[in-house]
Design a protein around this motif. Structure first.
Motif, PDB file in Angstrom:
ATOM      1  N   MET A 258       0.693  -1.280  -0.077  1.00  0.00           N
ATOM      2  CA  MET A 258      -0.064   0.167   0.055  1.00  0.00           C
ATOM      3  C   MET A 258       0.800   1.249  -0.024  1.00  0.00           C
ATOM      4  O   MET A 258       1.794   1.358   0.776  1.00  0.00           O
ATOM      5  CB  MET A 258      -0.804  -0.065   1.283  1.00  0.00           C
TER       6      MET A 258
ATOM      7  N   GLU B 253       2.080   4.865   0.999  1.00  0.00           N
ATOM      8  CA  GLU B 253       1.999   5.723   2.139  1.00  0.00           C
ATOM      9  C   GLU B 253       0.981   6.766   2.073  1.00  0.00           C
ATOM     10  O   GLU B 253       0.866   7.382   0.927  1.00  0.00           O
ATOM     11  CB  GLU B 253       3.374   6.291   2.600  1.00  0.00           C
ATOM     12  N   PHE B 254       0.396   7.247   3.084  1.00  0.00           N
ATOM     13  CA  PHE B 254      -0.459   8.268   2.980  1.00  0.00           C
ATOM     14  C   PHE B 254      -0.977   9.029   4.082  1.00  0.00           C
ATOM     15  O   PHE B 254      -0.696   8.874   5.033  1.00  0.00           O
ATOM     16  CB  PHE B 254      -2.192   7.951   2.302  1.00  0.00           C
ATOM     17  N   GLY B 255      -1.188  10.419   4.002  1.00  0.00           N
ATOM     18  CA  GLY B 255      -1.541  11.297   5.005  1.00  0.00           C
ATOM     19  C   GLY B 255      -2.931  10.854   5.535  1.00  0.00           C
ATOM     20  O   GLY B 255      -3.973  10.500   4.697  1.00  0.00           O
ATOM     21  N   TYR B 256      -3.240  11.493   6.705  1.00  0.00           N
ATOM     22  CA  TYR B 256      -4.654  11.274   7.182  1.00  0.00           C
ATOM     23  C   TYR B 256      -5.042  12.351   8.042  1.00  0.00           C
ATOM     24  O   TYR B 256      -4.419  13.014   8.738  1.00  0.00           O
ATOM     25  CB  TYR B 256      -4.540   9.946   8.210  1.00  0.00           C
TER      26      TYR B 256
ATOM     27  N   ARG C  12      -8.647  13.829  10.325  1.00  0.00           N
ATOM     28  CA  ARG C  12     -10.140  13.657  10.429  1.00  0.00           C
ATOM     29  C   ARG C  12     -10.883  14.994  10.215  1.00  0.00           C
ATOM     30  O   ARG C  12     -10.412  16.114  10.715  1.00  0.00           O
ATOM     31  CB  ARG C  12     -10.343  13.141  11.641  1.00  0.00           C
TER      32      ARG C  12
ATOM     33  N   LEU D 144     -12.612   9.309   2.998  1.00  0.00           N
ATOM     34  CA  LEU D 144     -12.390   8.118   3.768  1.00  0.00           C
ATOM     35  C   LEU D 144     -14.029   7.930   4.364  1.00  0.00           C
ATOM     36  O   LEU D 144     -14.371   8.787   5.348  1.00  0.00           O
ATOM     37  CB  LEU D 144     -11.733   7.736   4.547  1.00  0.00           C
TER      38      LEU D 144
ATOM     39  N   GLY E  74     -14.633   2.871   4.418  1.00  0.00           N
ATOM     40  CA  GLY E  74     -13.494   2.291   3.853  1.00  0.00           C
ATOM     41  C   GLY E  74     -13.739   0.869   3.676  1.00  0.00           C
ATOM     42  O   GLY E  74     -12.537   0.428   3.309  1.00  0.00           O
TER      43      GLY E  74
ATOM     44  N   VAL F 144     -10.295   0.842   1.306  1.00  0.00           N
ATOM     45  CA  VAL F 144      -9.215   0.478   1.999  1.00  0.00           C
ATOM     46  C   VAL F 144      -8.780  -0.962   1.414  1.00  0.00           C
ATOM     47  O   VAL F 144      -7.469  -1.230   1.174  1.00  0.00           O
ATOM     48  CB  VAL F 144      -9.407   0.267   3.517  1.00  0.00           C
ATOM     49  N   ASP F 145      -9.816  -1.717   0.886  1.00  0.00           N
ATOM     50  CA  ASP F 145      -9.515  -2.750   0.424  1.00  0.00           C
ATOM     51  C   ASP F 145      -8.711  -2.881  -1.012  1.00  0.00           C
ATOM     52  O   ASP F 145      -7.878  -3.481  -1.393  1.00  0.00           O
ATOM     53  CB  ASP F 145     -10.788  -3.615  -0.013  1.00  0.00           C
TER      54      ASP F 145
ATOM     55  N   LYS G 203      -4.948  -1.599  -0.475  1.00  0.00           N
ATOM     56  CA  LYS G 203      -4.133  -2.724  -0.428  1.00  0.00           C
ATOM     57  C   LYS G 203      -3.676  -3.378  -1.654  1.00  0.00           C
ATOM     58  O   LYS G 203      -2.491  -3.861  -1.622  1.00  0.00           O
ATOM     59  CB  LYS G 203      -5.024  -3.804   0.593  1.00  0.00           C
TER      60      LYS G 203
ATOM     61  N   ALA H 289      -2.900   9.863  -1.956  1.00  0.00           N
ATOM     62  CA  ALA H 289      -1.885  10.516  -1.046  1.00  0.00           C
ATOM     63  C   ALA H 289      -2.354  11.067   0.328  1.00  0.00           C
ATOM     64  O   ALA H 289      -1.288  11.173   1.202  1.00  0.00           O
ATOM     65  CB  ALA H 289      -1.141  11.754  -1.910  1.00  0.00           C
ATOM     66  N   ARG H 290      -3.487  11.004   0.427  1.00  0.00           N
ATOM     67  CA  ARG H 290      -4.109  11.681   1.627  1.00  0.00           C
ATOM     68  C   ARG H 290      -5.475  11.072   1.749  1.00  0.00           C
ATOM     69  O   ARG H 290      -6.184  11.037   0.725  1.00  0.00           O
ATOM     70  CB  ARG H 290      -4.056  13.087   1.831  1.00  0.00           C
TER      71      ARG H 290
ATOM     72  N   ASP I 188     -10.908  11.844   6.700  1.00  0.00           N
ATOM     73  CA  ASP I 188     -11.844  10.722   7.219  1.00  0.00           C
ATOM     74  C   ASP I 188     -13.335  11.650   7.580  1.00  0.00           C
ATOM     75  O   ASP I 188     -13.080  12.519   8.545  1.00  0.00           O
ATOM     76  CB  ASP I 188     -11.373  10.578   8.453  1.00  0.00           C
TER      77      ASP I 188
END
Lengths: 185, 330
Positions: free
Chosen positions: B1, B3-6, B8, B28, B31, B35-36, B39, B46-47, B50
């Protein structure tokens, strides 16, 4: 500007708070197993198709393999390790033991977490795809074997212990009804 | 996967601003699909912004007796809601027919509408796919297409939309509300999904960065007698190979109002307007139900291995409408 790809996250698991520095890619399943040594929650397919990783998040059954850990911050997470109360197994755990609701046991923690939630969903009056008429005036559906099979369909058991799993869930449901009646009386 | 920023999001305005500022960002929700796909590398944001805890989780009655469903309402809460079950049982049934109890607890209404196709070639980054990589080709047309589209497809893509919920929403003229940095907007669900044409990678008419905030079902008395019926290869927890959302109002044995939408036959929920037109004013019997299905399915262009869907859909339409007519006669 590149966003940070990790965060410090507080996870509330079985009533205990854990502060972890997590790569955002970490699923709740991997955080539980690899970082917190809570290996009761199992990794089966890791793609949301088998239910082995089922845990409760704020009381709702959830697939830990598709739940990003960072997004579960501050929610109440219950795993199989948190099901027993004061040394007493949860009635669903007890029923699985007594009625052999398992063979190899790998799917069992997910089955049990799922079944605990099924009983609560049913008690809340939720219909399912097996419910003949979902309109509220028809009242809550009886938790028949067909209803249990449908409600538990997100948990696969490759040993095929389904017959006993259905019996175990039915017994736990009946016990729950009994104790509800006792409390009312 | 990747990498990504997150982040909320604190409110809708903030969420939309974050998306607007970063072309690589995605919303998001539950997910369960995103998210699946992250993967397997199909999705590489990139981000993530949520939006699951935004206060868009209510179901309200509108002034005219319709339903306004917030975008972050979970599939479980939607299906269990008494007003949804009373006013539009087909919607509750459609949601309950999808996924598993665990997934329905996670998945949101907005995300359900925007989920991606389960075509095996789309999901496999080692294979060509015009939807995932425009211009690379569509191996499904010559390959595995048992569960692909029979209506509205093109030579560039034959994938089907996997949602059950959207089929029921489509039968009852749902309207999608969204927010962008430029303000709010609305789209009828009928216009949300773009024709496949030669651009299968462009799936919706939503402006860039739009956040779905709600779905509104206008009041429709006919919806109170409605059903969703789904055919799949196992009894539960599988995507449809064909499904029908239907509602029927019969007066003196004659169809007064009817709603029909098909699932798992096209890149979008397929509102069966031709069948509806054929039925209004007709006797409510199996012969006329079959003729109406044929009117809709005349446009079907099946592939060698999914021609069974034409028969399946015809039989489904007859079965569901017959059930509804019998219920009306009771």
């Amino acid at each position: 500007m590149h966003p940070s790809t990790s965060s410090t996250v507080t996870l509330n698991i079985n009533g205990e708070k854990h502060q972890l520095s997590l790569d955002h890619r970490t699923t709740l399943l991997d955080a539980l197993r690899e970082r917190l040594d809570l290996t009761g929650t199992k990794k089966g397919c890791d793609q949301g198709q088998c239910g082995a990783c089922t845990v409760l998040v704020d009381g709702r059954r959830t697939l830990a393999c598709l739940q990003l850990a960072v997004a579960a911050e501050d929610q109440e997470i219950t795993t199989i390790e948190g099901m027993a109360r004061g040394g007493e197994l949860h009635p669903v755990q007890q029923a699985f033991l007594e009625l052999d609701g398992l063979q190899c046991g790998y799917c069992t923690p997910g089955q049990i977490c799922s079944a605990v939630a099924v009983l609560e969903e049913h008690a809340a009056g939720w219909p399912s795809a097996a419910t003949e008429d979902v309109r509220p005036e028809h009242g809550p559906p009886e938790l028949t074997d067909e209803e249990i099979r449908e409600r538990m369909s997100g948990n696969l058991c490759r040993c095929g212990a389904y017959v006993s799993i259905v019996r175990a869930v039915a017994r736990a449901a009946a016990q729950q009804d009994e104790s509800a009646k006792e409390e009312a009386a | 996967m990747r990498e990504f920023g997150y982040r909320r999001a604190d409110d809708v305005t903030g969420a939309v601003a974050l998306l607007d500022a970063d072309p690589g960002a995605r919303y998001l929700g539950g997910g369960t699909n995103l998210v699946d796909l992250m993967k397997t590398g199909v999705e590489r944001p990139a981000r993530l912004v949520d939006i699951r805890r935004l206060p868009l989780d209510g179901i309200e009655l509108t002034d005219d007796g319709g339903l306004r469903i917030g975008a972050t309402v979970t599939n479980s809460d939607l299906a269990a809601h008494p007003e949804v079950r009373r006013r539009c049982p087909a919607l509750s049934q459609a949601v309950l027919a999808g996924a598993s109890g665990q997934l329905r607890n996670m998945a949101t209404v907005g995300g359900n509408l925007l989920q991606r196709t389960r075509c095996g070639y789309f999901a496999d980054v080692t294979k060509p796919c015009n939807k995932r990589e425009p211009g690379s080709g569509c191996p499904a047309i010559e390959g595995e297409h048992r569960n692909h589209a029979i209506l509205g497809a093109s030579e560039h893509c034959v994938a089907v939309h996997p949602s059950d919920m959207a089929v029921a929403l489509s039968a009852f003229d749902a309207v999608v509300s969204y927010q962008t940095a430029d303000g709010p907007g609305e789209l009828p669900l009928a216009d949300l999904y773009l024709p496949v044409s030669d651009t299968p990678h462009r799936e919706t008419a939503l402006p860039r960065g739009a956040l779905i905030t709600a779905v509104t079902l206008p009041a429709a008395p006919v919806a109170a007698r409605s059903r969703y019926r789904k055919v799949r290869e196992r009894a539960s927890y599988a995507f449809a190979i064909g499904s029908v959302a239907a509602a029927l109002e019969v007066h003196d044995g004659v169809v007064r109002d009817v709603r029909l939408a098909f699932g798992a036959v096209a890149s979008r929920p397929w509102r069966a307007h031709a069948a509806e037109r054929a039925l209004v004013g007709s006797p409510a019997d199996a012969e006329h139900f079959a003729a109406a299905a044929d009117a809709e399915l005349a446009a079907a262009r099946p592939l060698p291995d999914n021609a069974y869907k034409v028969t399946l859909m015809r039989n489904l339409v007859v079965a569901v409408l017959t059930d509804l007519a019998q219920e009306a006669a009771r």
